[in-house]
Design an enzyme around this catalytic site. Structure first.
Site, mmCIF file in Angstrom:
data_model
loop_
_atom_site.group_PDB
_atom_site.id
_atom_site.type_symbol
_atom_site.label_atom_id
_atom_site.label_comp_id
_atom_site.label_asym_id
_atom_site.label_seq_id
_atom_site.Cartn_x
_atom_site.Cartn_y
_atom_site.Cartn_z
ATOM 1 C CG ASP A 75 -0.221 0.201 2.529
ATOM 2 O OD1 ASP A 75 0.694 -0.684 2.472
ATOM 3 O OD2 ASP A 75 -0.568 0.926 3.436
ATOM 4 C CD GLU A 140 4.212 1.182 7.067
ATOM 5 O OE1 GLU A 140 5.086 1.360 7.838
ATOM 6 O OE2 GLU A 140 3.909 1.691 6.124
#
Length: 385
Positions: A75, A140
């Site tokens: 991500d 994250e």
């Protein structure tokens, strides 16, 4: 132009607009690559009320111990105004010897580099005497609730035991190999509210202005010296990030003042002790006037003591790059804070000068150089020539 395997895979990952919590196909790309390399892959979607669902990937080859795990995320943070970018942030363009796009440094290139290094290691030596695995999350850069922490819990339930971990966060500063992380500071956030009584500025005796009290508190907390640092950490540091009264009028005393702050703390503190310390300073500055609320802390300070594993990674970095990395605990938080509860963990990756910025990019030579570092780590870890 002909691209190295690591650059080609990094480009394919960047072309997936996986802004947290969207996956946008990034894990499919990685899973396809690892499956072709012989890894057994499992996808896990984790949920939590009030938070978005997040897709995660666990991939493994071999049987441990020793079990070396690579942890990372696919991500990325939002690109901002795409028109201000040199290239489309999700086009993965290559120009001037660099790969451009959101995630080029943080940290799709590192994910690609370790995937290629692991594939080539397995191709050269077969299944290692031990296991190699991947813990890859899509959470994250977000709340970090439905990502690595839950993936670790799931892996433990499956009987997985990790001996050591490398996190591919961009740890280098000026040149690939000049720094690796052996720990991180903790992070604690809070908000303070001071209630007053609204009134006309010409009649202050009929009001209770919260602004001077807030000013005293901001000064008291900002000036407070929490500690002088420790063996591997600098001094803890508190910063106010906003102060607001929500008052557009210049002739009205506001009814309320609010402020937000964050403290990055070292291994001398726990979040609980810090909360008590901040409450004590607040009471001394403004008495009972302030209400303090802390965000639940999931980022405690941690340290991997410099031992055999740290020495192995440091040796691999120096042999592959010619630079002996500084052992550091600086920077923000990372998912290493979750992994350290299960095994020793270090962070090593690309340079971080363009992370989260417009025109994020990574040098092609650095991506290939990082692949060489990871391959050397694998060789040394599993004692292969």
């Amino acid at each position: 132009m002909s691209l190295s395997p690591s650059v080609a895979l990094a480009r394919d990952l960047i072309r997936c607009p996986s802004v947290t919590p969207a996956d946008a196909g990034a894990l499919d790309v990685l899973q396809g690559f690892l499956t072709a390399a012989g890894f057994a892959c499992t996808r896990k979607i984790f949920t939590e009320p009030g938070t978005p669902d997040v897709d995660n990937l666990f991939a493994k080859i071999g049987q441990g111990p020793p079990h070396l795990v690579f942890a990372g995320h696919t991500d990325v943070v939002p690109p901002g105004d795409a028109k201000r970018w040199r290239h489309d942030p999700f086009a993965g363009e290559i120009e001037s010897g660099r790969l451009w796009g959101r995630g080029a440094s943080d940290m799709k290139s590192a994910v690609a580099a370790f995937a290629v290094a692991a594939r080539d290691f397995v191709a050269a030596h077969g299944s290692a005497k031990g296991a190699i695995s991947f813990l890859i999350t899509g959470d994250e850069e977000g709340a970090s609730i439905n990502g690595t922490a839950k993936l670790l819990d799931w892996a433990k339930e499956q009987g997985e035991r990790f001996d050591h971990c490398i996190v591919g966060e961009p740890s280098s500063v000026l040149a690939l190999g000049d720094m690796m992380k052996i720990g991180r500071r903790g992070s604690l956030s809070g908000r303070v509210t001071i209630e007053g009584v609204q009134g006309h500025v010409a009649y202050p005796e009929r009001a209770d202005n919260p602004v001077p009290k807030m000013a005293r508190l901001v000064a008291a907390l900002s000036d407070h010296r929490f500690d002088e640092g420790s063996a591997h950490f600098g001094a803890s540091n508190l910063e106010f990030t906003s102060v607001d009264v929500g008052n557009p009028a210049v002739n009205v005393i506001p009814a309320r003042a609010t402020a937000a702050f964050n403290i990055r703390f070292n291994d001398l503190w726990t979040p609980e002790r810090l909360e008590n310390e901040i409450r004590s300073i607040t009471a001394q500055a403004v008495g009972a006037a302030a209400q303090l609320d802390f965000t639940p802390c999931n980022a405690r300070a941690f340290l991997t003591n410099p031992g055999a594993f740290v020495a192995l990674v440091s040796r691999a970095v120096e042999e592959a790059t010619g630079r002996k990395p500084e052992l550091s605990t600086t920077g923000g938080t990372s998912d290493a804070r979750f992994i350290v509860r299960d095994c020793e963990v270090v962070e090593f990756g690309l340079t971080n000068e363009s992370i989260h910025k417009i025109d994020e990019n990574a040098a092609l030579d650095d991506i290939d150089g990082l692949t060489k570092v990871y391959r050397r780590i694998l060789d040394l870890y599993f004692e292969r020539p």
